[in-house]
Design a protein around this motif. Sequence first.
Motif, mmCIF file in Angstrom:
data_model
loop_
_atom_site.group_PDB
_atom_site.id
_atom_site.type_symbol
_atom_site.label_atom_id
_atom_site.label_comp_id
_atom_site.label_asym_id
_atom_site.label_seq_id
_atom_site.Cartn_x
_atom_site.Cartn_y
_atom_site.Cartn_z
ATOM 1 N N GLY A 100 0.845 -1.344 0.017
ATOM 2 C CA GLY A 100 -0.059 0.014 -0.061
ATOM 3 C C GLY A 100 0.857 1.076 0.143
ATOM 4 N N ARG A 107 -4.978 6.507 2.555
ATOM 5 C CA ARG A 107 -4.251 5.225 2.525
ATOM 6 C C ARG A 107 -4.873 4.415 1.369
ATOM 7 N NH1 ARG A 107 -0.651 2.372 4.783
ATOM 8 N NH2 ARG A 107 -0.857 -0.234 4.422
ATOM 9 N N ASP A 109 -4.553 0.629 -0.478
ATOM 10 C CA ASP A 109 -3.454 -0.818 -0.434
ATOM 11 C C ASP A 109 -4.323 -2.103 -0.932
ATOM 12 O OD1 ASP A 109 -5.144 -2.414 1.535
ATOM 13 O OD2 ASP A 109 -4.711 -0.770 3.113
ATOM 14 N N SER A 156 4.903 1.366 4.766
ATOM 15 C CA SER A 156 5.174 2.429 3.669
ATOM 16 C C SER A 156 5.437 3.802 4.710
ATOM 17 C CB SER A 156 3.990 2.743 3.196
ATOM 18 O OG SER A 156 2.880 2.914 3.831
ATOM 19 N N HIS A 181 -4.171 -0.725 8.744
ATOM 20 C CA HIS A 181 -4.549 -1.754 7.602
ATOM 21 C C HIS A 181 -5.106 -2.934 8.460
ATOM 22 C CE1 HIS A 181 -0.498 -3.107 9.009
ATOM 23 N NE2 HIS A 181 -0.159 -2.172 8.427
#
Length: 203
Positions: A100, A107, A109, A156, A181
């Motif tokens: 992602g 964000r 991903d 990231s 996430h």
Amino acid sequence: EPFLAGVTGEYVNLGMAIQPEKLKACRYEMITLKKEIKAFYQKAYDSLAEAKTIHDQWEIFYSSALNGEKAQQLGQRMSEEIFNGVTLTKAARVKHRFFGVLAAEGRVDYLADLIEPLKQHIILTGRPGCGKSSLMKKIAAEAQQRGYHTEIYHCSLDPESVDMVLIEELSLAVVDGTAPHEIIPANGDKVLDLYQLLIDIDV
């Protein structure tokens, strides 16, 4: 660039589409927008740097209460469950990736797309500093030693940290399932809360 410039490939000169007179009429508007874009980039970088600093402070706080012996025992148990002592007679292929990015819209991903086809999911939860990344690094290293093709996905925000390990031949994903996430476990998924398992004090 073409392998043989001017011999292979085709050049497209985008400069042919520029209309200087029309652009000159917007010169000051373009300068203003360029400055605004630069300022927004700097604001984004500053915010990410601040977020990383806060995350690192959390990590130091919780890792100070991490029980190293329990972490080692958990790693050993997971190794036995995952590999069952099997070593493949081939060289491992290891790929390092991101699943992602932080984009202008927030964000983005592809975590769900990556793990959905796999049969086994081990989801690690817990606060920063609870050993999720370290545990996945150990699993990835052993997979490589045992000849398993492995994909290692890095954070990231902090590329030194690992967010997920995929082991192709075992159809297995070991993934950090905490925000940003977060993963909702499905039937058959194994969830390990490293805060509960490895942190000695209630902090």
